[in-house]
Write an enzyme that holds these catalytic residues in place. Structure first.
Site, PDB file in Angstrom:
ATOM      1  N   CYS A  86      42.269  24.374  56.053  1.00 33.99           N
ATOM      2  CA  CYS A  86      42.184  24.765  57.470  1.00 33.99           C
ATOM      3  C   CYS A  86      40.999  24.070  58.149  1.00 33.99           C
ATOM      4  O   CYS A  86      41.012  22.864  58.314  1.00 33.99           O
ATOM      5  CB  CYS A  86      42.148  26.290  57.589  1.00 33.99           C
ATOM      6  SG  CYS A  86      42.546  26.848  59.229  1.00 33.99           S
ATOM      7  N   HIS A 176      46.728  28.141  54.474  1.00 31.13           N
ATOM      8  CA  HIS A 176      45.859  28.830  53.509  1.00 31.13           C
ATOM      9  C   HIS A 176      46.590  29.061  52.182  1.00 31.13           C
ATOM     10  O   HIS A 176      47.287  30.066  52.039  1.00 31.13           O
ATOM     11  CB  HIS A 176      45.389  30.169  54.085  1.00 31.13           C
ATOM     12  CG  HIS A 176      44.397  30.003  55.177  1.00 31.13           C
ATOM     13  ND1 HIS A 176      43.045  29.943  54.961  1.00 31.13           N
ATOM     14  CD2 HIS A 176      44.570  29.828  56.500  1.00 31.13           C
ATOM     15  CE1 HIS A 176      42.414  29.754  56.103  1.00 31.13           C
ATOM     16  NE2 HIS A 176      43.316  29.681  57.060  1.00 31.13           N
ATOM     17  N   GLU A 178      45.392  30.070  49.510  1.00 35.59           N
ATOM     18  CA  GLU A 178      44.772  31.162  48.744  1.00 35.59           C
ATOM     19  C   GLU A 178      45.377  32.530  49.063  1.00 35.59           C
ATOM     20  O   GLU A 178      45.179  33.475  48.308  1.00 35.59           O
ATOM     21  CB  GLU A 178      43.252  31.180  48.984  1.00 35.59           C
ATOM     22  CG  GLU A 178      42.787  31.584  50.387  1.00 35.59           C
ATOM     23  CD  GLU A 178      42.807  30.446  51.404  1.00 35.59           C
ATOM     24  OE1 GLU A 178      43.535  29.467  51.199  1.00 35.59           O
ATOM     25  OE2 GLU A 178      42.104  30.549  52.430  1.00 35.59           O
ATOM     26  N   SER A 230      26.115  56.256  38.025  1.00 32.16           N
ATOM     27  CA  SER A 230      26.722  57.141  39.027  1.00 32.16           C
ATOM     28  C   SER A 230      28.082  57.652  38.577  1.00 32.16           C
ATOM     29  O   SER A 230      28.624  58.573  39.168  1.00 32.16           O
ATOM     30  CB  SER A 230      26.898  56.375  40.335  1.00 32.16           C
ATOM     31  OG  SER A 230      27.935  55.409  40.181  1.00 32.16           O
ATOM     32  N   GLY A 231      28.642  57.009  37.554  1.00 31.25           N
ATOM     33  CA  GLY A 231      30.000  57.365  37.155  1.00 31.25           C
ATOM     34  C   GLY A 231      31.025  56.458  37.816  1.00 31.25           C
ATOM     35  O   GLY A 231      32.189  56.447  37.452  1.00 31.25           O
ATOM     36  N   GLY A 232      30.580  55.666  38.811  1.00 26.85           N
ATOM     37  CA  GLY A 232      31.465  54.690  39.456  1.00 26.85           C
ATOM     38  C   GLY A 232      31.701  53.504  38.522  1.00 26.85           C
ATOM     39  O   GLY A 232      31.068  53.396  37.473  1.00 26.85           O
ATOM     40  N   VAL A 233      32.606  52.609  38.938  1.00 26.90           N
ATOM     41  CA  VAL A 233      33.009  51.515  38.052  1.00 26.90           C
ATOM     42  C   VAL A 233      31.832  50.589  37.704  1.00 26.90           C
ATOM     43  O   VAL A 233      31.570  50.311  36.534  1.00 26.90           O
ATOM     44  CB  VAL A 233      34.136  50.671  38.707  1.00 26.90           C
ATOM     45  CG1 VAL A 233      34.558  49.536  37.797  1.00 26.90           C
ATOM     46  CG2 VAL A 233      35.316  51.546  39.052  1.00 26.90           C
ATOM     47  N   ASP A 234      31.101  50.136  38.728  1.00 26.08           N
ATOM     48  CA  ASP A 234      30.090  49.098  38.488  1.00 26.08           C
ATOM     49  C   ASP A 234      28.970  49.595  37.572  1.00 26.08           C
ATOM     50  O   ASP A 234      28.616  48.938  36.589  1.00 26.08           O
ATOM     51  CB  ASP A 234      29.479  48.602  39.806  1.00 26.08           C
ATOM     52  CG  ASP A 234      30.552  48.153  40.777  1.00 26.08           C
ATOM     53  OD1 ASP A 234      31.675  47.883  40.312  1.00 26.08           O
ATOM     54  OD2 ASP A 234      30.279  48.094  41.987  1.00 26.08           O
ATOM     55  N   SER A 235      28.416  50.772  37.889  1.00 26.11           N
ATOM     56  CA  SER A 235      27.299  51.242  37.054  1.00 26.11           C
ATOM     57  C   SER A 235      27.799  51.633  35.662  1.00 26.11           C
ATOM     58  O   SER A 235      27.081  51.478  34.677  1.00 26.11           O
ATOM     59  CB  SER A 235      26.534  52.386  37.721  1.00 26.11           C
ATOM     60  OG  SER A 235      27.299  53.555  37.773  1.00 26.11           O
ATOM     61  N   SER A 236      29.049  52.093  35.567  1.00 23.65           N
ATOM     62  CA  SER A 236      29.583  52.438  34.241  1.00 23.65           C
ATOM     63  C   SER A 236      29.723  51.189  33.371  1.00 23.65           C
ATOM     64  O   SER A 236      29.399  51.204  32.185  1.00 23.65           O
ATOM     65  CB  SER A 236      30.961  53.092  34.369  1.00 23.65           C
ATOM     66  OG  SER A 236      30.858  54.281  35.083  1.00 23.65           O
TER      67      SER A 236
END
Ligand code: XMP
Length: 520
Positions: A86, A176, A178, A230-236
């Protein structure tokens, strides 16, 4: 600036397209490492041997307004294959002597392109047909082909929809590839990467796991690390990666703010302390949070109070562990990408996001950010590779301030209790009906309005429960999920019949923008 020189890559030079991250993800899905750099921050000297191909992204700028962007045009002389998408296609054409101007007919959305010539870039792209459906989004177009370039495909309104100079390995596409709406778009990227740049596959979450564990071990040595879980995905995923790498040298601090989802604290303790045997310090701070939030109804004030108290409590407990040298954070690649705004404008602040990651400045700890090169979907795959269970890894995102921003107005213990139940029923039903994984994020909220109802011939006067369920790529834009009437009816009945305090359920059908995902 290029972050990792030790791995061969496709470098994506960003001109501000909303799809730049998608390009990087597609390249990685094809098994090749990709990095994004802003067009303002990269010059010829920084393009080293590890860059095997360059993709110039789209963007909101006009190539003829040269003073509005800066790009080191010497980069195209480096001899590295280049694919312009583009705006990238237009700037590549202009730098090679072509012309770009405003098109008479803008193209937004689906367009047909017709094959004009064979090309390595389009191998297997058109299949047996002579045309393909692609997704366009442009107001300008290349109006004169640069010297030594050929037309590979055209659309009705863009004569130069795909162009090439195969001697210099320059390719440009007006559409595009992608986005998933472009039929076979991934084949274009695949051909560019493997046939034109000739780069070898070097990226998979599986092989990253081993490398990341080793990197952490080398960096940490005999020192101690703390991590806010925190129990969230990233910190787990960070916690489990560190657990595998350094075991008991890791100390996780988990603060129960009282604003978590139903049974969340039990789940975190059972997974991380009991099952994975981590050093987990559990802090029950429910009372402290409720006290600080008493009579506060302003969304920004709530966010600040929660964020500050969280840091205070975290620091209080972190200090009890002696000789800590590192703080681990779940920073992801999208948080690092430098060029969020190409036009230089400061996007107006919508909300103060509080992430358990942003901690703590006073303690002079070194940061450990092992996920900083990964996208969210890669973090989820890594979590599974690290044997975290699917329930944790596939969890919907949950905001740092928790249920506080899902109870507009003042917060009370009673309201939190009602909301926890409603959210629990909603999420459980999504799982029972096989809908949870089709939805990017879903939750229940409790609105500060009471309405009249009738139950068993009696008048009721209770709260309104709002349900929100959205589909999204990255949380930046979102659309509401189109439930069947029977599901909505079932969940509404279940919530009203089971929870005292709610007598009406509404479903939020706004997209983002104009709304945001959370209510506050
Ligand atoms: P909004 O409401 O801004 O939310 O459309 C976009 C995404 O961000 C999450 N969110 C947060 N996450 N700390 C977080 O870690 C926060 O303060 C926060 N506020 C919103 C939200 O749940 C959605 O996924």
């Amino acid at each position: 600036m290029i972050l990792d020189k030790n791995i061969n890559k496709i470098l994506i030079i960003d001109f501000g397209s909303q799809f730049t991250q998608l390009i990087a993800r597609r390249v990685r899905e094809l098994g090749v490492f990709s990095e994004i750099v802003s067009h303002k921050k990269i010059n010829l000297k920084q393009i080293d041997y590890s860059v095997k191909g360059i993709i110039l992204s789209g963007g909101p700028l006009n190539v003829y307004e040269i003073n509005k962007y800066s790009f080191d045009s010497k980069i195209i002389k480096k001899g590295v294959p280049i694919l312009g998408i583009c705006f990238g296609h237009q700037i590549l054409s202009k730098l090679n002597g072509g012309k770009v101007k405003q098109s008479k007919h803008r193209e937004f959305g689906l367009a047909y392109i017709y094959k004009k010539k064979e090309s390595l870039l389009t191998k297997n792209f058109f299949k047996k047909k002579k045309f393909a459906n692609v997704w366009m989004s442009h107001a300008d177009q290349v109006s004169r082909l640069p010297k030594n370039f050929n037309v590979v495909a055209s659309s009705q309104n863009s004569k130069f929809a795909i162009i090439e100079n195969n001697l210099r390995n320059f390719y440009g596409v007006q559409f595009h590839p992608e986005v998933t709406h472009s039929e076979n778009g991934k084949i274009i990227l695949k051909n560019f990467i493997f046939l034109i740049c000739k780069i070898k596959k070097n990226w998979s979450v599986k092989n990253q796991k081993i490398k990341l564990i080793k990197d952490v071990q080398d960096k940490v040595g005999d020192n101690k690390v703390i991590c806010a879980l925190s129990g969230g995905v990233d910190s787990s995923v960070v916690a489990q990666l560190l657990n595998k790498a350094i075991g008991k040298k890791l100390y996780c601090i988990f603060v129960n703010t009282g604003l978590l989802r139903k049974n969340e604290e039990k789940q975190v303790i059972s997974t991380f302390k009991k099952k994975l045997k981590m050093n987990l310090i559990y802090v029950n701070a429910e009372k402290e949070f409720i006290k600080k939030l008493k009579d506060v109804s302003d969304p920004e004030k709530k966010r600040k109070i929660i964020g500050n108290l969280f840091i205070k409590i975290f620091e209080r407990y972190a200090r009890k562990i002696s000789n800590v040298k590192f703080l681990a954070q779940g920073t992801l690649y999208p948080d690092l990408i430098e060029s969020k705004s190409v036009t230089g404008s400061n996007t107006s602040k919508i909300k103060s996001h509080h992430n358990v990651g942003g901690l703590p400045k006073k303690m002079r700890l070194k940061l450990l950010e092992p996920l900083k090169f990964l996208f969210k979907d890669e973090v989820r795959k890594l979590g599974l590779e690290l044997n975290l269970n699917k329930e944790i890894v596939q969890r919907h995102p949950f905001p740092g301030p928790g249920l506080a921003i899902r109870i507009p107005g003042t917060i009370t213990k009673e309201k939190i209790k009602i909301l926890k139940e409603a959210d629990f029923y909603f999420i459980k039903s999504l799982k029972d009906y096989g809908l949870y994984d089709k939805i990017w994020q879903a939750y229940a909220a409790l609105l500060p309005v009471k309405t009249v109802g009738v139950m068993g011939d009696n008048r009721t006067y209770e709260y309104l429960c709002l349900l929100r369920a959205i589909t999204s790529e990255d949380g930046m834009t979102a659309d509401f999920y189109d439930f069947k009437k029977s599901f909505i009816q079932m969940i509404s009945n279940k919530i009203v019949n089971s929870i005292r305090g709610i007598n009406r359920v509404v479903y939020d059908v706004t997209s983002k923008p104009p709304s945001t995902i959370e209510l506050e």
